[in-house]
Scaffold this active site. Structure first.
Site, PDB file in Angstrom:
ATOM      1  N   SER A 124      -3.152   0.020  -4.165  1.00 37.06           N
ATOM      2  CA  SER A 124      -2.970  -0.208  -2.731  1.00 37.06           C
ATOM      3  C   SER A 124      -2.572   1.084  -2.037  1.00 37.06           C
ATOM      4  O   SER A 124      -1.908   1.954  -2.630  1.00 37.06           O
ATOM      5  CB  SER A 124      -1.860  -1.247  -2.546  1.00 37.06           C
ATOM      6  OG  SER A 124      -1.388  -1.227  -1.226  1.00 37.06           O
ATOM      7  N   TYR A 149       6.989  -4.693  -4.175  1.00 38.56           N
ATOM      8  CA  TYR A 149       5.536  -4.830  -4.366  1.00 38.56           C
ATOM      9  C   TYR A 149       4.892  -3.452  -4.520  1.00 38.56           C
ATOM     10  O   TYR A 149       4.114  -3.200  -5.455  1.00 38.56           O
ATOM     11  CB  TYR A 149       4.921  -5.565  -3.163  1.00 38.56           C
ATOM     12  CG  TYR A 149       3.412  -5.454  -3.124  1.00 38.56           C
ATOM     13  CD1 TYR A 149       2.625  -6.132  -4.039  1.00 38.56           C
ATOM     14  CD2 TYR A 149       2.778  -4.638  -2.177  1.00 38.56           C
ATOM     15  CE1 TYR A 149       1.233  -6.003  -4.022  1.00 38.56           C
ATOM     16  CE2 TYR A 149       1.395  -4.508  -2.158  1.00 38.56           C
ATOM     17  CZ  TYR A 149       0.631  -5.194  -3.082  1.00 38.56           C
ATOM     18  OH  TYR A 149      -0.733  -5.052  -3.064  1.00 38.56           O
ATOM     19  N   LYS A 153       2.838  -1.453  -7.824  1.00 41.31           N
ATOM     20  CA  LYS A 153       1.529  -0.759  -7.822  1.00 41.31           C
ATOM     21  C   LYS A 153       1.694   0.663  -8.345  1.00 41.31           C
ATOM     22  O   LYS A 153       0.892   1.139  -9.161  1.00 41.31           O
ATOM     23  CB  LYS A 153       0.926  -0.760  -6.410  1.00 41.31           C
ATOM     24  CG  LYS A 153       0.519  -2.132  -5.906  1.00 41.31           C
ATOM     25  CD  LYS A 153      -0.582  -2.736  -6.746  1.00 41.31           C
ATOM     26  CE  LYS A 153      -0.963  -4.122  -6.294  1.00 41.31           C
ATOM     27  NZ  LYS A 153      -1.803  -4.832  -7.262  1.00 41.31           N
TER      28      LYS A 153
END
Ligand code: NAD
Ligand code: UDP
Length: 334
Positions: A124, A149, A153
């Protein structure tokens, strides 16, 4: 090619599955349905005329993954499975670290046992963090994520890099997505979040569909042309096609490479909103509210590397994204 799609019934996975089948490949899906519906399998079949092999299982489950790889000869994996809500990850960080990291570790271990050496990972733009200037380039340092989050990643990218260092005949592509929106033109599959959407496009679409009363624009006092934040929205079908190019790229080489998938353009909240209203001829009531914690004023890609190495660039316009998002809501609410 026989490709395993973890999380393949989700928003991006299902669109990628369609493109994969349309390109003549075979698909096996492993999804625990924590954020997807089994009916998406029927829709994929309706669109492509082919039904992927499906395992309802958790990618963290070693035995289940062993079964998937024993029963199928998997040539490559696209790893979509993961929890993805930034705000939720701040409230329940352990669930995010457990799910996203464990599933990746279990997947890599299973791939190793079965000699599967090709991986495309859903990373991302969030890995660029708050300190890099836009447009983001793949060679910029990614040392500070802004949410659990985002950290999952960044950590998974590092896990894959370390694994490739130790296994130089492995090939991994880390795809850094910007803001995927839109839906398949059939209106059968699209972004269908549970509860109140966090993301802008599904929120606009639900206000237009009268399922929500009004949109709150989070801040109009940013240092941007109209004061609202800029994001790099790309059509999910373009994004899905990028995965097919990434699979081909992974097949041609070994090592690990990070590649942005975006348009390279920053579009403001108000531009997206007014385009949606114009192309669909609908009303979307909105108010200007305060800033949302953690939002960056600008986030858009330098998209040159994808064009150079994957021979991929986006084709669809912001108008297409708005039209297809609305078409999905209209077809879906029948
Ligand atoms: P999604 O939630 O629609 O799809 C993820 C799928 O993974 C769901 O079908 C869910 O049921 C499944 N899943 C989650 N954990 C699992 C597990 N442990 N085992 C098996 N299945 C599991 O999300 P999406 O928008 O399609 O995103 C796909 C990937 O792309 C995610 O990794 C996400 O973090 C990443 N990504 C998404 C965006 C975005 O804006 N949508 C942006 C950047 C990156
Ligand atoms: N946004 C907004 N109202 C909403 C949801 C989002 O104004 O109800 C804005 C948000 O502040 C950001 C942009 O829309 O500037 C895109 O937000 P989204 O959550 O879709 O993507 P992200 O911020 O994660 O890139």
């Amino acid at each position: 090619m026989n490709v395993l799609l973890t999380g393949g019934l989700g928003y991006i996975g299902s669109h990628t599955c369609v493109e994969l089948l349309n390109a003549g490949h075979q698909a096996v899906i492993a999804d625990n349905l924590c954020n997807a519906y089994g009916s998406v399998l029927d829709y994929i079949e309706q669109i492509t005329g082919k039904r992927p092999i499906f395992y309802e299982c958790d990618v963290q489950d070693r035995d289940a993954m062993e079964r998937v790889f024993t029963e199928n000869k998997i040539d490559a994996v696209i790893h979509f499975a993961g929890l993805k809500a930034v705000g939720e990850s701040c409230r329940i960080p352990l669930a995010y670290y457990r799910n996203n990291l464990d599933s990746t570790l279990t997947l890599l271990e299973t791939m190793e046992r079965h000699g599967c050496k090709r991986l495309v990972f859903s990373s991302s733009a969030t890995v660029y963090g708050p300190d890099n200037p836009v447009p983001y380039r793949e060679d910029m340092p990614c040392h500070v994520a802004t949410s659990p989050y985002g950290w999952t990643k960044a950590m998974i990218e590092q896990i894959i890099r370390d694994y490739v260092s130790a296994n130089p005949d492995f090939s991994a592509v880390l795809l850094r997505y910007f803001n995927p929106v839109g839906a398949h033109e059939s209106g059968l599959i699209g972004d269908d979040p549970n509860g109140v959407p966090n993301n802008l496009m599904p929120y606009i679409a639900r206000v237009a569909g009268r399922q929500l009363e009004k949109l709150t624009v989070f801040g109009d006092d940013y240092d941007t042309p109209d004061g609202t934040c800029l994001r790099d929205y790309l059509h999910v079908v373009d994004l899905a096609k990028g995965h097919i190019c990434a699979l081909d790229y992974a097949a041609e080489r070994t090592g690990v490479d990070a590649i942005n998938l975006g348009t390279g353009n920053g579009v403001s909240v108000l531009e997206l909103l007014h385009t949606f209203i114009r192309v669909n001829g609908v009303d979307v009531p909105y108010v200007i509210g305060g800033r949302r914690d953690g939002d960056l004023a600008r986030c858009y890609a330098n998209a040159e590397k994808a064009e150079r190495v994957l021979h991929w660039k986006t084709e669809k316009t912001v108008e297409d994204m708005c039209r297809d998002s609305w078409n999905f809501i209209v077809k879906h609410s029948k």
